[in-house]
Write a protein that holds these residues in place. Structure first.
Motif, PDB file in Angstrom:
ATOM      1  N   UNK A  91      24.810  64.630  42.874  1.00 56.36           N
ATOM      2  CA  UNK A  91      24.704  64.019  44.189  1.00 56.36           C
ATOM      3  C   UNK A  91      23.271  64.010  44.706  1.00 56.36           C
ATOM      4  N   UNK A  92      22.483  64.973  44.276  1.00 53.34           N
ATOM      5  CA  UNK A  92      21.068  65.037  44.658  1.00 53.34           C
ATOM      6  C   UNK A  92      20.290  65.561  43.463  1.00 53.34           C
ATOM      7  N   UNK A  93      19.130  64.968  43.211  1.00 53.34           N
ATOM      8  CA  UNK A  93      18.276  65.427  42.112  1.00 53.34           C
ATOM      9  C   UNK A  93      16.823  65.472  42.573  1.00 53.34           C
ATOM     10  N   UNK A  94      16.113  66.488  42.117  1.00 53.22           N
ATOM     11  CA  UNK A  94      14.688  66.602  42.445  1.00 53.22           C
ATOM     12  C   UNK A  94      13.884  65.728  41.488  1.00 53.22           C
ATOM     13  N   UNK A  95      12.645  65.454  41.870  1.00 57.96           N
ATOM     14  CA  UNK A  95      11.759  64.696  40.984  1.00 57.96           C
ATOM     15  C   UNK A  95      11.521  65.459  39.685  1.00 57.96           C
ATOM     16  N   UNK A  96      11.343  66.783  39.785  1.00 53.46           N
ATOM     17  CA  UNK A  96      11.103  67.599  38.590  1.00 53.46           C
ATOM     18  C   UNK A  96      12.286  67.517  37.633  1.00 53.46           C
ATOM     19  N   UNK A  97      13.494  67.557  38.160  1.00 51.70           N
ATOM     20  CA  UNK A  97      14.703  67.464  37.333  1.00 51.70           C
ATOM     21  C   UNK A  97      14.752  66.104  36.635  1.00 51.70           C
TER      22      UNK A  97
END
Length: 98
Positions: free
Chosen positions: A72-78
């Motif tokens: 549902x949410x992802x970081x740029x690093x991920x």
């Protein structure tokens, strides 16, 4: 653990998903199996290939169970790490995250 039909569970991933976190991640995923799962990777700062492999195995397990599995949410690093190792999760992203 019995759950109500249609109940969506969620899992917030740790900031660092390295080899030390792999077995805990696997255990957390297995404890949530049996219903829809939403993964929050918004706080992930670093992710190793082992944890990515566990997440993808989880996605396959939920698919086999015919249950929804999404990020549902992802970081740029991920996102950048997955791209670097050649893993595409576009089909697993919630519509709001695309």
């Amino acid at each position: 653990m019995a759950s109500k039909k249609g109940e969506q569970k969620s899992l917030k991933l740790s900031a660092v998903l390295d080899l030390n976190e792999a077995s805990g991640l696997r255990d957390n995923l297995m404890s949530l199996r049996g219903g829809a799962l939403a993964i929050d990777a918004s706080g992930v700062e670093r992710v190793g290939a082992q944890c990515v492999q566990i997440l993808m195995a989880g996605a396959k397990a939920w698919e086999a169970d015919k249950q929804p599995f999404s990020f549902v949410k992802v970081s740029d690093a991920f996102t950048k790490t997955l791209q670097l190792i050649g893993v595409n999760i576009d089909h697993l992203l919630a519509k709001e995250s695309r």
